[in-house]
Design a protein around this motif. Structure first.
Motif, PDB file in Angstrom:
ATOM      1  N   ALA A 107       0.584  -1.153  -0.142  1.00  0.00           N
ATOM      2  CA  ALA A 107      -0.060  -0.076   0.027  1.00  0.00           C
ATOM      3  C   ALA A 107       0.800   1.270   0.015  1.00  0.00           C
ATOM      4  O   ALA A 107       0.361   2.233  -0.083  1.00  0.00           O
ATOM      5  CB  ALA A 107      -1.013   0.034   1.235  1.00  0.00           C
ATOM      6  N   GLY A 108       2.084   1.164   0.103  1.00  0.00           N
ATOM      7  CA  GLY A 108       2.957   2.310   0.096  1.00  0.00           C
ATOM      8  C   GLY A 108       2.972   3.064   1.273  1.00  0.00           C
ATOM      9  O   GLY A 108       3.211   4.137   1.590  1.00  0.00           O
ATOM     10  N   LEU A 109       2.582   2.432   2.612  1.00  0.00           N
ATOM     11  CA  LEU A 109       2.446   3.048   3.908  1.00  0.00           C
ATOM     12  C   LEU A 109       3.621   2.900   4.684  1.00  0.00           C
ATOM     13  O   LEU A 109       3.614   3.555   5.778  1.00  0.00           O
ATOM     14  CB  LEU A 109       1.182   2.495   4.634  1.00  0.00           C
ATOM     15  CG  LEU A 109      -0.107   2.786   3.931  1.00  0.00           C
ATOM     16  CD1 LEU A 109      -1.352   2.047   4.458  1.00  0.00           C
ATOM     17  CD2 LEU A 109      -0.300   4.323   3.786  1.00  0.00           C
ATOM     18  N   THR A 110       4.465   1.819   4.616  1.00  0.00           N
ATOM     19  CA  THR A 110       5.657   1.605   5.260  1.00  0.00           C
ATOM     20  C   THR A 110       6.682   2.716   5.421  1.00  0.00           C
ATOM     21  O   THR A 110       6.814   3.486   4.459  1.00  0.00           O
ATOM     22  CB  THR A 110       6.416   0.223   4.715  1.00  0.00           C
ATOM     23  OG1 THR A 110       5.491  -0.808   4.724  1.00  0.00           O
ATOM     24  CG2 THR A 110       7.570   0.081   5.786  1.00  0.00           C
ATOM     25  N   ARG A 111       7.035   3.059   6.442  1.00  0.00           N
ATOM     26  CA  ARG A 111       8.245   3.957   6.731  1.00  0.00           C
ATOM     27  C   ARG A 111       9.624   3.319   6.960  1.00  0.00           C
ATOM     28  O   ARG A 111       9.273   2.081   7.767  1.00  0.00           O
ATOM     29  CB  ARG A 111       7.983   4.880   7.891  1.00  0.00           C
ATOM     30  CG  ARG A 111       6.558   5.752   7.646  1.00  0.00           C
ATOM     31  CD  ARG A 111       6.210   6.524   9.010  1.00  0.00           C
ATOM     32  NE  ARG A 111       4.947   7.328   8.961  1.00  0.00           N
ATOM     33  CZ  ARG A 111       4.134   7.729   9.920  1.00  0.00           C
ATOM     34  NH1 ARG A 111       4.830   7.630  11.156  1.00  0.00           N
ATOM     35  NH2 ARG A 111       3.261   8.214   9.850  1.00  0.00           N
ATOM     36  N   PRO A 112      10.689   3.668   6.756  1.00  0.00           N
ATOM     37  CA  PRO A 112      12.183   3.035   6.866  1.00  0.00           C
ATOM     38  C   PRO A 112      11.941   2.571   8.414  1.00  0.00           C
ATOM     39  O   PRO A 112      12.011   3.262   9.129  1.00  0.00           O
ATOM     40  CB  PRO A 112      12.974   3.954   6.495  1.00  0.00           C
ATOM     41  CG  PRO A 112      12.217   4.725   5.577  1.00  0.00           C
ATOM     42  CD  PRO A 112      10.828   4.909   6.168  1.00  0.00           C
ATOM     43  N   TRP A 113      12.228   1.115   8.491  1.00  0.00           N
ATOM     44  CA  TRP A 113      12.368   0.897  10.185  1.00  0.00           C
ATOM     45  C   TRP A 113      13.625  -0.193   9.959  1.00  0.00           C
ATOM     46  O   TRP A 113      14.091  -0.493   8.871  1.00  0.00           O
ATOM     47  CB  TRP A 113      11.153   0.207  10.541  1.00  0.00           C
ATOM     48  CG  TRP A 113      10.894  -1.342   9.780  1.00  0.00           C
ATOM     49  CD1 TRP A 113      10.073  -1.275   8.483  1.00  0.00           C
ATOM     50  CD2 TRP A 113      10.985  -2.598  10.109  1.00  0.00           C
ATOM     51  NE1 TRP A 113       9.679  -2.325   8.025  1.00  0.00           N
ATOM     52  CE2 TRP A 113      10.204  -3.210   9.154  1.00  0.00           C
ATOM     53  CE3 TRP A 113      11.549  -2.879  11.444  1.00  0.00           C
ATOM     54  CZ2 TRP A 113      10.525  -4.810   9.149  1.00  0.00           C
ATOM     55  CZ3 TRP A 113      11.603  -4.487  11.193  1.00  0.00           C
ATOM     56  CH2 TRP A 113      10.957  -5.280  10.368  1.00  0.00           C
ATOM     57  N   ASN A 114      14.188  -0.451  11.154  1.00  0.00           N
ATOM     58  CA  ASN A 114      15.383  -1.285  11.087  1.00  0.00           C
ATOM     59  C   ASN A 114      15.156  -2.724  11.469  1.00  0.00           C
ATOM     60  O   ASN A 114      14.911  -3.033  12.720  1.00  0.00           O
ATOM     61  CB  ASN A 114      16.302  -0.784  12.221  1.00  0.00           C
ATOM     62  CG  ASN A 114      17.950  -1.392  12.229  1.00  0.00           C
ATOM     63  OD1 ASN A 114      17.960  -2.273  11.066  1.00  0.00           O
ATOM     64  ND2 ASN A 114      18.660  -0.906  12.930  1.00  0.00           N
ATOM     65  N   PRO A 115      15.195  -3.638  10.554  1.00  0.00           N
ATOM     66  CA  PRO A 115      15.076  -5.339  10.663  1.00  0.00           C
ATOM     67  C   PRO A 115      16.004  -5.738  11.529  1.00  0.00           C
ATOM     68  O   PRO A 115      15.595  -6.918  11.989  1.00  0.00           O
ATOM     69  CB  PRO A 115      14.850  -5.659   9.427  1.00  0.00           C
ATOM     70  CG  PRO A 115      15.447  -4.816   8.403  1.00  0.00           C
ATOM     71  CD  PRO A 115      15.424  -3.205   9.116  1.00  0.00           C
TER      72      PRO A 115
END
Length: 211
Positions: free
Chosen positions: A187-195
């Motif tokens: 959906a293009g909603l993800t914000r950069p996060w650290n896996p």
């Protein structure tokens, strides 16, 4: 919609239904939209449940409403809506079906799960209907789920590593977290996060059968 129709099952999981149709058909309702009618918070939410802590399989885990298809269900859409109504008390007439995503496979339980993506056009109050199956009903703001501070990876003692979401004192992980994470990406909603931020899975989620 075209983007959803083009997505393949392996986008969501490496576990796909067996070719011999031996899995048990089931469905989950991925219901997005305004909060329930009796909620105070605004913004878009997703409906989740916390499974009963006494269940034999997946006790206390956070999941989408859903379950096995009954012989009387016309299709997996009816399964997802029926199960959601039985678990949360929502009125299915207020739910618009967006699409049925590719079915995925849960090897431990042999379930073939059809994710039914839906929009809550007319939210109704929700609450626990059967305490033997559901401990709590959760309406979680998408704003919280996409916040990088709410996201990390978990490691199961079996060696499984996957995405997780912090929901107050609860942990959303496993099949549901993976499906939700991929859907937010799509959906293009993800914000950069650290896996690479890794946490052990809390003991409360290690009880019972995985299947």
């Amino acid at each position: 919609m075209k983007r959803l129709e083009a997505v393949e099952g392996d986008y969501f999981s490496r576990f796909l239904p067996p070719d011999d149709d031996s899995g048990r058909e089931s469905a989950v309702l991925m219901l997005f939209g305004p909060p329930p009618a009796d909620a105070a918070a605004g913004g878009e939410h997703v409906l989740l449940i916390e499974r009963s802590h006494t269940m034999r399989s997946h006790p206390a885990q956070i999941a989408f409403p859903g379950g096995a298809r009954d012989p009387g269900d016309d299709d997996v859409i009816e399964t997802a809506l029926r199960e959601a109504e039985e678990e949360t008390g929502l009125d299915p007439t207020g739910v618009d079906i967006v699409t049925v995503l590719p079915s995925l496979f849960l090897p431990p339980s042999q379930f073939v799960v059809a994710p039914v993506l839906a929009w809550w056009k007319h939210p109704t109050p929700v609450s626990v209907v059967d305490t033997a199956e559901v401990h709590d009903v959760l309406d979680v703001p998408l704003e919280h789920l996409v916040d990088p501070a709410s996201r990390y990876s978990v490691r199961h003692p079996s060696g499984f590593v996957g995405p997780a979401f912090d929901i107050d004192h609860l942990v959303l992980w496993g099949f549901t977290a993976g499906l939700l994470s991929r859907t937010l990406d799509l959906a293009g909603l993800t914000r950069p996060w650290n896996p690479d931020t890794m946490r052990p899975l809390p003991e409360r989620y290690l009880g019972g059968r995985r299947g």
